[in-house]
Every structure is written in C-alpha cells, then in structure tokens.
Design a protein around this motif. Structure first.
Motif, short mmCIF file in Angstrom:
data_model
loop_
_atom_site.label_atom_id
_atom_site.label_comp_id
_atom_site.label_asym_id
_atom_site.label_seq_id
_atom_site.Cartn_x
_atom_site.Cartn_y
_atom_site.Cartn_z
N LEU A 279 0.85 -1.19 0.00
CA LEU A 279 0.00 0.00 0.00
C LEU A 279 0.88 1.23 0.00
N GLU B 283 -4.58 6.30 0.29
CA GLU B 283 -5.47 5.23 0.73
C GLU B 283 -6.15 4.56 -0.47
N PHE C 51 -4.28 -9.80 3.32
CA PHE C 51 -3.44 -9.08 4.27
C PHE C 51 -2.84 -10.04 5.29
N SER C 52 -1.85 -9.59 6.03
CA SER C 52 -1.18 -10.44 7.01
C SER C 52 -2.13 -10.94 8.10
N THR C 53 -3.25 -10.27 8.28
CA THR C 53 -4.26 -10.68 9.27
C THR C 53 -5.09 -11.85 8.76
N GLU D 183 -7.30 -11.43 6.33
CA GLU D 183 -8.44 -10.81 5.64
C GLU D 183 -8.17 -10.72 4.14
N ALA E 278 -8.43 -0.89 1.59
CA ALA E 278 -7.48 -1.22 2.66
C ALA E 278 -7.89 -0.72 4.03
N GLY E 279 -8.91 0.09 4.10
CA GLY E 279 -9.34 0.61 5.39
C GLY E 279 -8.29 1.50 6.03
N GLU E 280 -8.02 1.27 7.28
CA GLU E 280 -7.10 2.11 8.06
C GLU E 280 -5.66 1.61 8.05
N ARG E 281 -5.32 0.71 7.17
CA ARG E 281 -3.96 0.17 7.15
C ARG E 281 -2.96 1.25 6.75
N PRO E 282 -1.75 1.19 7.34
CA PRO E 282 -0.73 2.21 7.03
C PRO E 282 -0.14 2.03 5.64
#
Length: 74
Positions: free
Chosen positions: A16, A20, A40-42, A44, A67-71
């Motif tokens: 990313l 955003e 993602f690493s989570t 999801e 991606a939501g709130e991901r950095p």
C-alpha cells in the motif's frame, strides 16, 4: 491471488502506498487478469475493484484495494 482469463491462478506481492486505496504491484502479475484478490497479514481478503494505472516498461501497476485504516509504505 490473481485469477487469469484462462481459469488459472497466480500469486504476487504488493504494498500500500501513495494514498489510501492504492496498492503497487508488478504489471506482469496482473496483466490480463480476470480478477484480483488481496490477502493481508491478518488473513483478511478483499477484492480489487480494478486497475488504476500501469507502466509496462517498468513492470509496475497501481491497483485499487479497499485497505481501510492500514498504514501506507512511505
């Protein structure tokens, strides 16, 4: 995970960046893709709504990723 038009699947990496909802990946990974899913690493998974831009000579593509709130990578 990339679903190709011939029904096969391939994998690649992305990060990313820029702003955003934008992921950077290799053009050869998504070229001709029927669909792209990011994991993602989570664990999801999200579906990419599509390609933003590409530079074939540099083998770079920008794709949309919810991606939501991901950095972002700076």
């Amino acid at each position: 995970l990339v679903e190709n038009r011939d029904g096969s699947t391939t994998q690649g990496t992305a990060f990313l960046a820029l702003r955003e909802g934008v992921a950077v990946t290799a053009w050869h990974v998504v070229k001709g893709a029927k669909g792209v899913k990011a994991k993602f690493s989570t664990g999801e998974e999200v579906v990419s709504p599509g390609l933003i831009a590409r530079d074939e000579s540099r083998d770079v593509a920008l794709i949309r990723i919810p991606a939501g709130e991901r950095p972002l990578l700076r």
